[in-house]
Design a protein around this motif. Sequence first.
Motif, PDB file in Angstrom:
ATOM      1  N   VAL A 180      -8.834 -10.254   2.666  1.00 49.50           N
ATOM      2  CA  VAL A 180      -9.442  -9.352   2.089  1.00 49.50           C
ATOM      3  C   VAL A 180      -9.294  -8.723   0.484  1.00 49.50           C
ATOM      4  O   VAL A 180      -7.882  -8.355   0.378  1.00 49.50           O
ATOM      5  CB  VAL A 180      -9.844  -8.488   2.815  1.00 49.50           C
ATOM      6  N   ARG A 181      -8.989  -9.603  -0.956  1.00 49.65           N
ATOM      7  CA  ARG A 181      -9.048  -8.568  -2.217  1.00 49.65           C
ATOM      8  C   ARG A 181      -9.433  -7.799  -2.499  1.00 49.65           C
ATOM      9  O   ARG A 181     -10.638  -8.358  -3.143  1.00 49.65           O
ATOM     10  CB  ARG A 181      -8.423  -9.825  -3.223  1.00 49.65           C
ATOM     11  N   ALA A 182      -9.585  -6.383  -2.210  1.00 47.29           N
ATOM     12  CA  ALA A 182     -10.183  -5.505  -2.529  1.00 47.29           C
ATOM     13  C   ALA A 182      -9.015  -4.438  -3.199  1.00 47.29           C
ATOM     14  O   ALA A 182      -8.409  -4.636  -2.784  1.00 47.29           O
ATOM     15  CB  ALA A 182     -10.580  -4.686  -1.801  1.00 47.29           C
ATOM     16  N   PRO A 183      -9.210  -3.694  -4.537  1.00 45.28           N
ATOM     17  CA  PRO A 183      -8.028  -3.409  -4.753  1.00 45.28           C
ATOM     18  C   PRO A 183      -8.062  -1.781  -4.088  1.00 45.28           C
ATOM     19  O   PRO A 183      -6.448  -1.370  -4.496  1.00 45.28           O
ATOM     20  CB  PRO A 183      -8.431  -2.558  -6.516  1.00 45.28           C
ATOM     21  N   ASN A 184      -8.827  -1.420  -2.663  1.00 45.44           N
ATOM     22  CA  ASN A 184      -8.184  -0.450  -2.005  1.00 45.44           C
ATOM     23  C   ASN A 184      -7.773  -0.962  -0.885  1.00 45.44           C
ATOM     24  O   ASN A 184      -7.867   0.187   0.419  1.00 45.44           O
ATOM     25  CB  ASN A 184      -9.872   0.193  -2.760  1.00 45.44           C
ATOM     26  N   VAL A 185      -7.591  -1.745  -0.386  1.00 47.29           N
ATOM     27  CA  VAL A 185      -7.817  -2.760   0.615  1.00 47.29           C
ATOM     28  C   VAL A 185      -5.449  -2.427   0.241  1.00 47.29           C
ATOM     29  O   VAL A 185      -4.935  -3.918  -0.351  1.00 47.29           O
ATOM     30  CB  VAL A 185      -7.968  -3.651   0.854  1.00 47.29           C
ATOM     31  N   HIS A 186      -4.503  -2.409   1.277  1.00 42.63           N
ATOM     32  CA  HIS A 186      -3.322  -2.285   1.799  1.00 42.63           C
ATOM     33  C   HIS A 186      -2.897  -2.718   2.703  1.00 42.63           C
ATOM     34  O   HIS A 186      -2.553  -1.897   4.030  1.00 42.63           O
ATOM     35  CB  HIS A 186      -3.032  -1.417   1.222  1.00 42.63           C
TER      36      HIS A 186
END
Length: 466
Positions: A180-186
């Motif tokens: 899942v490539r979203a800026p808020n996912v780490h």
Amino acid sequence: MKYVSTRGAAPILTFEGATLAGLADDGGLYLPAQWPQFSEGEIAAMAGLPYAELAARVMQPFVGDSLTADELAALCKQAYGRFSHAAVTPLTQFDEQQWLLELFHGPTLAFKDVALQLLGLLFEKFLTRSKDHLTIVGATSGDTGSAAIDAVAGRERIDIFMLHPKGRVSDVQRRQMTTVRAPNVHNIAIEGSFDDAQAMVKRVFRDPAMNSRFHIGAVNSINWARLMAQVVYYFAAALQLGAPRRKVAFSVPTGNFGDVFAGYVAARMGLPIERLIVATNINDILHRALSEGDYSAGTVTPTAAPSMDIQVSSNFERLLFDCGGRDGAAMAAQMAGFEADKAMRLTNAQRDGAAGLFTSARADASDMARAMRWASEACGEIIDPHTAIGLHAAREADLPREIPVVTLATAHPAKFPDAVERATGQRPQLPTRVGDLFAREEAYTELPGDYDAVTAFIAQRATPGS
Ligand SMILES: *Cc1c(COP(=O)(O)O)cnc(C)c1O
């Protein structure tokens, strides 16, 4: 509705406050101050409602003034609209007594979606209202991580940091998180077991330095809103099988004691439940606690049912608090003893309180494989290893013929294709809704099992909250 901590020393909160708080700041878990009750007539009137409407009806008393009835109904409609089955949680028949409640029709193929799809929407609603930013820190034995990431990916007011035990989740589980490539996912792959990761997350919640800068939120089942959403499918299944006229039993593959605690809540609300069977794999702390009163953590042994490879079950504290007379100070002392010794005895009140509703069973690898084979050969159903542990316990439970036994199918078999193929000779296929999971690129950071390394990583990337 007011929410109180199991350790009695944290602020009393509304539903909105408890949802955004996660762990209470005294280290306890939030619970409603009292259990809402439905009369037999009110339960009978729920028969035949569409799932989203049933959900709103069952949850409204817990939500209180935090959402209007219309707001709650709209959120339920949106959350359960993402499921791939019109019944949301359909019931399948095995034989004259055994039933299967399919909880894996959400986006990430495990029951975690049922609660987390709603929780993501609740977070967004409350954070928009308060113009706040939430930093979610979670630990996953595999399925919570992907369900939580799916539920919050791309949401502006949320960052999510998800720790999974490196090398101990299945390929499908890991890829559902890391692709899942979203800026808020780490995503963080951390050395150690799930229990180590969970202990680290609990420490973040109690860390003054982290809490003064960030509004730390929880997606693990320490978050009350998750359990609340899971109460609904106990009502859905029991109503299908004749409640409130007829009693129903449930067998629940258990790890952190969240799912089965939701069944306990349903019973406290008036749903006629004959028995809740707590099914564990060889990591059997809950079986020992319920059968012998011995709650002592051993070391975790990896199994083919990784989401149950847990030795410290957070939500068990909620049961002990409720059965033990709701004495926060006594609970705090008992848990302090457990944290020091990694072992404790249940009190007589706790044992008696639990014995009224719960029994337990432990399944080893061959029990699990046998249950998968029976489902396949006798009923034409392919079930996953976690569900198989529940089914084994359901079939061993000696219940009267007229009591239907519902095993909760907690994951889609294609999440664990190797174990299913070994047992049944059949390799389950991933449903098309997960897309090209094995073609997508993964992104995650490997960190040592070191608290300072984890908090430094989070602090560099999270947005301060209020
Ligand atoms: C999370 C999970 C469990 C255990 O549920 P708890 O609420 O932690 O007891 C069982 N099976 C599967 C597939 C899971 O993902």
